[in-house]
Motif scaffolding. Sequence first.
Motif, PDB file in Angstrom:
ATOM      1  N   PRO A 148       0.787  -1.020  -0.013  1.00 37.15           N
ATOM      2  CA  PRO A 148      -0.106   0.052  -0.238  1.00 37.15           C
ATOM      3  C   PRO A 148       0.814   1.257  -0.106  1.00 37.15           C
ATOM      4  O   PRO A 148       0.764   2.342  -0.826  1.00 37.15           O
ATOM      5  CB  PRO A 148      -0.797  -0.188   1.273  1.00 37.15           C
ATOM      6  N   ALA A 149       1.900   1.259   0.946  1.00 36.86           N
ATOM      7  CA  ALA A 149       2.814   2.418   0.863  1.00 36.86           C
ATOM      8  C   ALA A 149       3.615   2.718  -0.500  1.00 36.86           C
ATOM      9  O   ALA A 149       3.621   3.834  -1.021  1.00 36.86           O
ATOM     10  CB  ALA A 149       3.699   2.359   2.145  1.00 36.86           C
ATOM     11  N   ALA A 150       3.920   1.544  -1.199  1.00 37.36           N
ATOM     12  CA  ALA A 150       4.736   1.669  -2.377  1.00 37.36           C
ATOM     13  C   ALA A 150       3.699   2.225  -3.211  1.00 37.36           C
ATOM     14  O   ALA A 150       4.158   2.912  -4.343  1.00 37.36           O
ATOM     15  CB  ALA A 150       5.216   0.234  -2.478  1.00 37.36           C
ATOM     16  N   ARG A 151       2.438   1.749  -3.551  1.00 34.17           N
ATOM     17  CA  ARG A 151       1.698   2.247  -4.471  1.00 34.17           C
ATOM     18  C   ARG A 151       1.297   3.474  -4.253  1.00 34.17           C
ATOM     19  O   ARG A 151       1.026   4.158  -5.146  1.00 34.17           O
ATOM     20  CB  ARG A 151       0.154   1.324  -4.293  1.00 34.17           C
ATOM     21  N   ALA A 152       1.111   4.155  -3.034  1.00 34.51           N
ATOM     22  CA  ALA A 152       1.038   5.477  -2.762  1.00 34.51           C
ATOM     23  C   ALA A 152       2.041   6.398  -3.023  1.00 34.51           C
ATOM     24  O   ALA A 152       2.085   7.439  -3.793  1.00 34.51           O
ATOM     25  CB  ALA A 152       0.571   5.863  -1.376  1.00 34.51           C
ATOM     26  N   MET A 153       3.251   5.991  -3.031  1.00 31.39           N
ATOM     27  CA  MET A 153       4.304   6.496  -3.392  1.00 31.39           C
ATOM     28  C   MET A 153       4.558   6.879  -4.834  1.00 31.39           C
ATOM     29  O   MET A 153       4.957   7.776  -5.479  1.00 31.39           O
ATOM     30  CB  MET A 153       5.658   6.089  -2.630  1.00 31.39           C
ATOM     31  N   LEU A 154       4.230   5.590  -5.562  1.00 30.61           N
ATOM     32  CA  LEU A 154       4.224   5.613  -7.046  1.00 30.61           C
ATOM     33  C   LEU A 154       3.307   6.514  -7.636  1.00 30.61           C
ATOM     34  O   LEU A 154       3.718   7.426  -8.535  1.00 30.61           O
ATOM     35  CB  LEU A 154       3.782   4.204  -7.508  1.00 30.61           C
ATOM     36  N   HIS A 155       2.145   6.660  -6.967  1.00 37.57           N
ATOM     37  CA  HIS A 155       1.123   7.533  -7.363  1.00 37.57           C
ATOM     38  C   HIS A 155       1.690   8.855  -7.300  1.00 37.57           C
ATOM     39  O   HIS A 155       1.381   9.924  -7.933  1.00 37.57           O
ATOM     40  CB  HIS A 155      -0.258   7.472  -6.523  1.00 37.57           C
ATOM     41  N   THR A 156       2.545   9.297  -5.810  1.00 35.14           N
ATOM     42  CA  THR A 156       2.865  10.697  -5.804  1.00 35.14           C
ATOM     43  C   THR A 156       4.081  10.800  -6.839  1.00 35.14           C
ATOM     44  O   THR A 156       3.926  12.075  -7.469  1.00 35.14           O
ATOM     45  CB  THR A 156       3.444  10.826  -4.374  1.00 35.14           C
ATOM     46  N   LEU A 157       4.881  10.115  -7.057  1.00 35.83           N
ATOM     47  CA  LEU A 157       5.844  10.306  -7.993  1.00 35.83           C
ATOM     48  C   LEU A 157       5.305  10.567  -9.471  1.00 35.83           C
ATOM     49  O   LEU A 157       5.848  11.265 -10.177  1.00 35.83           O
ATOM     50  CB  LEU A 157       6.760   9.126  -8.187  1.00 35.83           C
ATOM     51  N   HIS A 158       4.184   9.876  -9.763  1.00 35.16           N
ATOM     52  CA  HIS A 158       3.481   9.997 -11.172  1.00 35.16           C
ATOM     53  C   HIS A 158       2.997  11.273 -11.186  1.00 35.16           C
ATOM     54  O   HIS A 158       2.905  12.126 -12.180  1.00 35.16           O
ATOM     55  CB  HIS A 158       2.865   8.891 -11.513  1.00 35.16           C
ATOM     56  N   THR A 159       2.225  11.762 -10.205  1.00 33.04           N
ATOM     57  CA  THR A 159       1.326  12.963 -10.396  1.00 33.04           C
ATOM     58  C   THR A 159       2.313  14.424  -9.800  1.00 33.04           C
ATOM     59  O   THR A 159       2.106  15.473 -10.172  1.00 33.04           O
ATOM     60  CB  THR A 159       0.142  12.898  -9.279  1.00 33.04           C
ATOM     61  N   GLU A 160       3.469  14.305  -9.127  1.00 31.92           N
ATOM     62  CA  GLU A 160       3.941  15.126  -8.536  1.00 31.92           C
ATOM     63  C   GLU A 160       5.584  15.564  -9.084  1.00 31.92           C
ATOM     64  O   GLU A 160       6.172  16.437  -8.536  1.00 31.92           O
ATOM     65  CB  GLU A 160       3.956  15.372  -6.905  1.00 31.92           C
ATOM     66  N   THR A 161       5.721  14.678  -9.829  1.00 34.40           N
ATOM     67  CA  THR A 161       7.263  14.773 -10.552  1.00 34.40           C
ATOM     68  C   THR A 161       7.107  14.452 -12.050  1.00 34.40           C
ATOM     69  O   THR A 161       5.851  14.069 -12.535  1.00 34.40           O
ATOM     70  CB  THR A 161       8.294  13.842  -9.890  1.00 34.40           C
ATOM     71  N   SER A 162       8.141  14.605 -12.927  1.00 35.64           N
ATOM     72  CA  SER A 162       8.150  14.395 -14.189  1.00 35.64           C
ATOM     73  C   SER A 162       9.314  13.301 -14.431  1.00 35.64           C
ATOM     74  O   SER A 162       9.644  13.065 -15.329  1.00 35.64           O
ATOM     75  CB  SER A 162       8.684  15.630 -15.129  1.00 35.64           C
ATOM     76  N   ILE A 163       9.118  12.236 -13.306  1.00 38.78           N
ATOM     77  CA  ILE A 163      10.088  11.141 -13.627  1.00 38.78           C
ATOM     78  C   ILE A 163       9.786  10.040 -14.507  1.00 38.78           C
ATOM     79  O   ILE A 163      10.473   9.301 -15.037  1.00 38.78           O
ATOM     80  CB  ILE A 163      10.250  10.627 -11.879  1.00 38.78           C
ATOM     81  N   PHE A 164       8.373  10.028 -14.900  1.00 35.12           N
ATOM     82  CA  PHE A 164       7.966   9.161 -15.857  1.00 35.12           C
ATOM     83  C   PHE A 164       7.779  10.172 -17.155  1.00 35.12           C
ATOM     84  O   PHE A 164       7.196  11.066 -17.132  1.00 35.12           O
ATOM     85  CB  PHE A 164       6.530   8.578 -15.383  1.00 35.12           C
TER      86      PHE A 164
END
Length: 235
Positions: free
Chosen positions: A141-157
């Motif tokens: 759950p924590a990993a999925r939440a962090m992945l969502h944050t990286l996807h929406t709040e950064t341009s890493i993807f």
Amino acid sequence: MGSAFKRFCMQFCCCCCAEDEDEEEEKQPLVTPDPLDYFTREVQKRRDEETNLWSEPGDPSHSERDDDRTLHTLLQARNKTRIGSTGYRRLSVDIEAMRDTRREVRDKWKTILENLGFMAEADSLLTVSAGASADRMRNAPAARAMLHTLHTETSIFSSKEAPPERYLFIIDRLLYLDIGEDFLAKAKRFYPPKDDSDEEMPGLAINLPLLLARVEAMNGRGNDDDEEDDSEKDD
């Protein structure tokens, strides 16, 4: 950092990365006993690198995601096309373009990990085999939440599509090593979100129907590219 990474290797990796460096050096022969063994390992290494590019590690069919399905279709079509033909070259360009997009994302992750001090461990942390299982994740759950944050709040993807599932396993490792928050902070600093007007190129999903249509068109012609007019437009 060293002891935590060693525990991670012993728990998740079937490799010698957790052994002492001195012991590893002693086991390395100066001359490879069998030259064929070296080439076999190199071939396997390249295959592993290609396998590691799939978005969904647990999908042996490579068809769950649109980009996986497209890349798999392109690879199959190229295998059936004569090497050196116009169609083969076109397929190779499309394949490398998709792989370059994935490598670009991976390089961003590697840059952050190396900045956090994981120069020697970055490649191991970013390697996800096709046999990865969600059952072995410690904090999904924590990993999925962090992945969502990286996807929406950064341009890493590079794409606005849902990020590849493989990065869930990587984030789970970062959380286990207690560097998840540090990684997120660096990602926000190094790769802040971009506005639509700042995008260097359209998302990968925009090109998928075009690539699939191209493969279908080639299959309809029976991949007979030897007599194809080079002046034909490649839209």
